[in-house]
Motif scaffolding. Structure first.
Motif, PDB file in Angstrom:
ATOM      1  N   ASN A  91      62.403  17.999  24.041  1.00 41.70           N
ATOM      2  CA  ASN A  91      61.699  17.788  25.311  1.00 41.70           C
ATOM      3  C   ASN A  91      60.943  19.043  25.730  1.00 41.70           C
ATOM      4  OD1 ASN A  91      60.895  16.059  27.343  1.00 41.70           O
ATOM      5  ND2 ASN A  91      62.613  16.554  28.685  1.00 41.70           N
ATOM      6  N   ALA A  92      60.513  19.836  24.737  1.00 41.51           N
ATOM      7  CA  ALA A  92      59.835  21.097  25.035  1.00 41.51           C
ATOM      8  C   ALA A  92      58.321  20.982  25.002  1.00 41.51           C
ATOM      9  CB  ALA A  92      60.286  22.166  24.035  1.00 41.51           C
ATOM     10  N   LEU A  93      57.787  19.919  24.373  1.00 45.54           N
ATOM     11  CA  LEU A  93      56.347  19.813  24.184  1.00 45.54           C
ATOM     12  C   LEU A  93      55.757  18.674  25.002  1.00 45.54           C
ATOM     13  CD1 LEU A  93      56.120  20.311  20.306  1.00 45.54           C
ATOM     14  CD2 LEU A  93      56.016  22.060  22.110  1.00 45.54           C
ATOM     15  N   LEU A  94      54.537  18.884  25.431  1.00 46.97           N
ATOM     16  CA  LEU A  94      53.826  17.893  26.218  1.00 46.97           C
ATOM     17  C   LEU A  94      53.068  16.943  25.291  1.00 46.97           C
ATOM     18  CD1 LEU A  94      53.002  17.202  29.202  1.00 46.97           C
ATOM     19  CD2 LEU A  94      51.015  18.691  28.830  1.00 46.97           C
ATOM     20  N   ALA A  95      53.071  15.652  25.613  1.00 45.25           N
ATOM     21  CA  ALA A  95      52.221  14.693  24.901  1.00 45.25           C
ATOM     22  C   ALA A  95      50.777  14.976  25.303  1.00 45.25           C
ATOM     23  CB  ALA A  95      52.629  13.269  25.244  1.00 45.25           C
ATOM     24  N   LEU A  96      49.942  15.296  24.329  1.00 42.63           N
ATOM     25  CA  LEU A  96      48.632  15.884  24.625  1.00 42.63           C
ATOM     26  C   LEU A  96      47.586  14.868  25.034  1.00 42.63           C
ATOM     27  CD1 LEU A  96      48.623  18.543  21.773  1.00 42.63           C
ATOM     28  CD2 LEU A  96      49.175  18.856  24.190  1.00 42.63           C
ATOM     29  N   GLU A  97      47.902  13.584  24.959  1.00 43.47           N
ATOM     30  CA  GLU A  97      46.969  12.566  25.446  1.00 43.47           C
ATOM     31  C   GLU A  97      46.647  12.734  26.930  1.00 43.47           C
ATOM     32  OE1 GLU A  97      48.570  10.916  21.697  1.00 43.47           O
ATOM     33  OE2 GLU A  97      49.456  11.938  23.419  1.00 43.47           O
ATOM     34  N   GLU A  98      47.554  13.379  27.665  1.00 40.42           N
ATOM     35  CA  GLU A  98      47.370  13.542  29.101  1.00 40.42           C
ATOM     36  C   GLU A  98      46.414  14.677  29.468  1.00 40.42           C
ATOM     37  OE1 GLU A  98      48.830  11.527  31.517  1.00 40.42           O
ATOM     38  OE2 GLU A  98      49.189  10.347  29.701  1.00 40.42           O
ATOM     39  N   LEU A  99      45.978  15.441  28.460  1.00 38.50           N
ATOM     40  CA  LEU A  99      45.129  16.594  28.734  1.00 38.50           C
ATOM     41  C   LEU A  99      43.677  16.317  28.375  1.00 38.50           C
ATOM     42  CD1 LEU A  99      47.405  19.484  27.407  1.00 38.50           C
ATOM     43  CD2 LEU A  99      47.285  18.514  29.709  1.00 38.50           C
ATOM     44  N   ASP A 100      42.790  17.045  29.022  1.00 42.19           N
ATOM     45  CA  ASP A 100      41.354  16.902  28.793  1.00 42.19           C
ATOM     46  C   ASP A 100      40.931  17.839  27.667  1.00 42.19           C
ATOM     47  OD1 ASP A 100      38.694  16.305  28.936  1.00 42.19           O
ATOM     48  OD2 ASP A 100      38.320  17.437  30.793  1.00 42.19           O
ATOM     49  N   ILE A 101      41.127  17.375  26.434  1.00 44.91           N
ATOM     50  CA  ILE A 101      40.773  18.148  25.241  1.00 44.91           C
ATOM     51  C   ILE A 101      39.846  17.287  24.393  1.00 44.91           C
ATOM     52  CG2 ILE A 101      41.627  19.278  23.150  1.00 44.91           C
ATOM     53  CD1 ILE A 101      44.325  19.628  24.601  1.00 44.91           C
ATOM     54  N   ASP A 102      38.716  17.829  23.996  1.00 43.35           N
ATOM     55  CA  ASP A 102      37.732  17.086  23.205  1.00 43.35           C
ATOM     56  C   ASP A 102      38.194  17.021  21.751  1.00 43.35           C
ATOM     57  OD1 ASP A 102      35.559  15.932  22.003  1.00 43.35           O
ATOM     58  OD2 ASP A 102      34.166  17.581  22.432  1.00 43.35           O
ATOM     59  N   LEU A 103      38.516  15.824  21.308  1.00 39.92           N
ATOM     60  CA  LEU A 103      38.968  15.610  19.927  1.00 39.92           C
ATOM     61  C   LEU A 103      37.956  14.796  19.123  1.00 39.92           C
ATOM     62  CD1 LEU A 103      42.719  14.710  20.642  1.00 39.92           C
ATOM     63  CD2 LEU A 103      41.724  16.967  20.198  1.00 39.92           C
ATOM     64  N   SER A 104      36.749  14.665  19.641  1.00 39.97           N
ATOM     65  CA  SER A 104      35.766  13.762  19.036  1.00 39.97           C
ATOM     66  C   SER A 104      35.314  14.196  17.650  1.00 39.97           C
ATOM     67  CB  SER A 104      34.546  13.626  19.952  1.00 39.97           C
ATOM     68  OG  SER A 104      33.918  14.890  20.161  1.00 39.97           O
TER      69      SER A 104
END
Length: 437
Positions: free
Chosen positions: A118-131
């Motif tokens: 439970n130490a890492l954040l699910a990164l879908e919730e962040l505004d990061i450009d993965l295109s």
């Protein structure tokens, strides 16, 4: 059956040397978009940023941090560079104290471990450009429907060859698109027989990633999608028997010499010192090897790619960018990861040190800038990619112990303390216990 480790060389020692490119609670609900819980005394916009690596990596990463701060007023960063061993020790303490770094490097062996803690954040919730990152690359950091690591770049396993020693031995270079493991055995035995060099030092045969390639060629895998062992005893028996046959033919050294090479580390292993003609490494390790050796190396595909059920080689995520679940400022953490992945400033400095960039547009842009050793790896990956099968699943919790276990059973076998079958049984039993299979 003995289970001792005659050299006393641990997985971390090997990882530090460069030879091996190191049970939690259920996930908590995602936190609100602009904050975290348990973030210590940090305020909004203040980020702890952790990574491991060599001094040159530390230097250019600090320059990336400086470039990021110049464009992001109001954010401060506390950088914490470290070497591989100390990094994981410090991260374990930090996570245990509910004070994990906001942005951090991760490794595929430990990604699921820390997500399950439970130490890492699910990164879908962040505004990061993965295109500009291919879906197959993103999948390497995704499990249980969530992304916990975004790849910095990709590597591939290769047989690294000193062509000067092959020529001196009077041996022809193989066709690496068609050669078999039997061809490899003959190739290395012939080099050793010439007296010019040892054919292969054997220091990467107890490498679970290399064995995984062998297993994948047989339609199997080191692990399954659901976190179990994905290979049969017969496949591992064949692997160990090949190692013994190589030893007995003189293609690799006697057991005591292999142990000496383990202890010496990458820079003093036979390939780097000019005493060995071939070794298996990841593509981003070529530069350091060529620098020590002082002469050019050639990359060949791992043997057996055309003779089995499928190609065993795959593009491995060199490492990942992850974000702590307890980050004090999600928006700032997202901006930093986005900058690391996508900005010209970042990739002009990073180039291929953290693998060939995951961002395909940036990869194409920086190709002309790559130093010769990184260009060699890039060309190898480009040639290889059309022939690859889908990569293996994210390793299960406990898989970080695989390298230590494999080294231990390998050494008892090459000293003839265990049979092939006992070696396989011991490895499977110990690793199953570690991953809860």
């Amino acid at each position: 059956m003995k289970s001792s480790n005659p050299s006393g060389v641990s997985r971390r020692t090997l990882a530090k040397a460069g030879i091996f490119g190191a049970a939690g609670a259920a996930a908590a609900p995602l936190l609100a978009a602009c904050g975290g819980e348990g973030g210590g005394d940090k305020g909004d916009g203040e980020l702890d940023f952790w990574w491991w690596g060599s001094d040159p990596r530390h230097e250019y990463t600090q320059k990336i941090v400086d470039a990021f701060l110049a464009k992001n007023e109001g954010i401060t960063i506390k950088p914490s560079p470290n070497e591989f061993d100390s990094y994981w020790d410090a991260l374990n303490v930090s996570v245990s104290g509910n004070n994990a770094p906001d942005v951090l490097q991760q490794d595929d062996r430990y990604l699921r471990d820390y997500a399950d803690k439970n130490a890492l954040l699910a990164l879908e919730e962040l505004d990061i450009d993965l295109s500009n990152i291919e879906e197959g690359t993103l999948e390497t950091g995704r499990f249980d429907g969530k992304t916990y690591g975004i790849p910095t770049g990709v590597n591939a396993m290769a047989l690294v060859v000193n062509p000067a020693l092959v020529e001196a031995a009077g041996v022809a270079m193989p066709d690496d698109k068609t050669w078999t493991w039997a061809d490899f055995m003959q190739f290395t035995a012939d080099i050793s027989a010439s007296g010019k060099a040892i054919g292969n030092s054997a220091i990467t045969f107890p490498n679970e990633s290399l064995f995984n390639v062998f297993a994948r060629q047989r339609g199997e895998s080191l692990y399954t999608e659901d976190g179990k062992l994905g290979f049969t005893p017969e496949t591992m028996n064949a692997w160990w028997q090949m190692v013994l046959d190589l030893r007995d033919s003189g293609a690799i050294p006697e057991a005591s010499k292999i142990v000496e090479s383990f202890a010496a580390g990458q820079d003093q292993a036979p390939l780097a010192t000019g005493a060995g003609a071939t070794e298996f490494y990841w593509t981003n390790q070529i530069g350091a090897l060529q620098k020590v050796l002082g002469s050019e190396l050639v990359l060949l595909r791992v043997p057996g790619e055309s003779e089995g059920a499928q190609p065993g080689l795959y593009l491995k995520s060199a490492m990942f960018w992850s974000v702590s679940r307890t980050t004090s400022d999600r928006a700032a953490a997202a901006k930093l990861v986005d900058f690391l992945l996508n900005s010209d400033e970042s990739l002009d400095l990073m180039l291929g040190d953290r693998g060939l960039p995951a961002n395909m547009a940036q990869r194409e842009r920086i190709l002309p800038q790559l130093p010769a050793d990184q260009a060699l790896g890039a060309a190898y990956i480009a040639d290889l990619t059309p022939d690859l099968a889908a990569g293996p699943p994210v390793p299960p919790v406990g898989s970080g112990s695989a390298a230590d276990i494999m080294l231990g059973v390998f050494e008892t076998m090459i000293f003839d303390s265990t049979t092939v079958e006992e070696t396989t049984a011991s490895f499977m039993e110990q690793l199953s216990a570690e991953i809860g299979a």
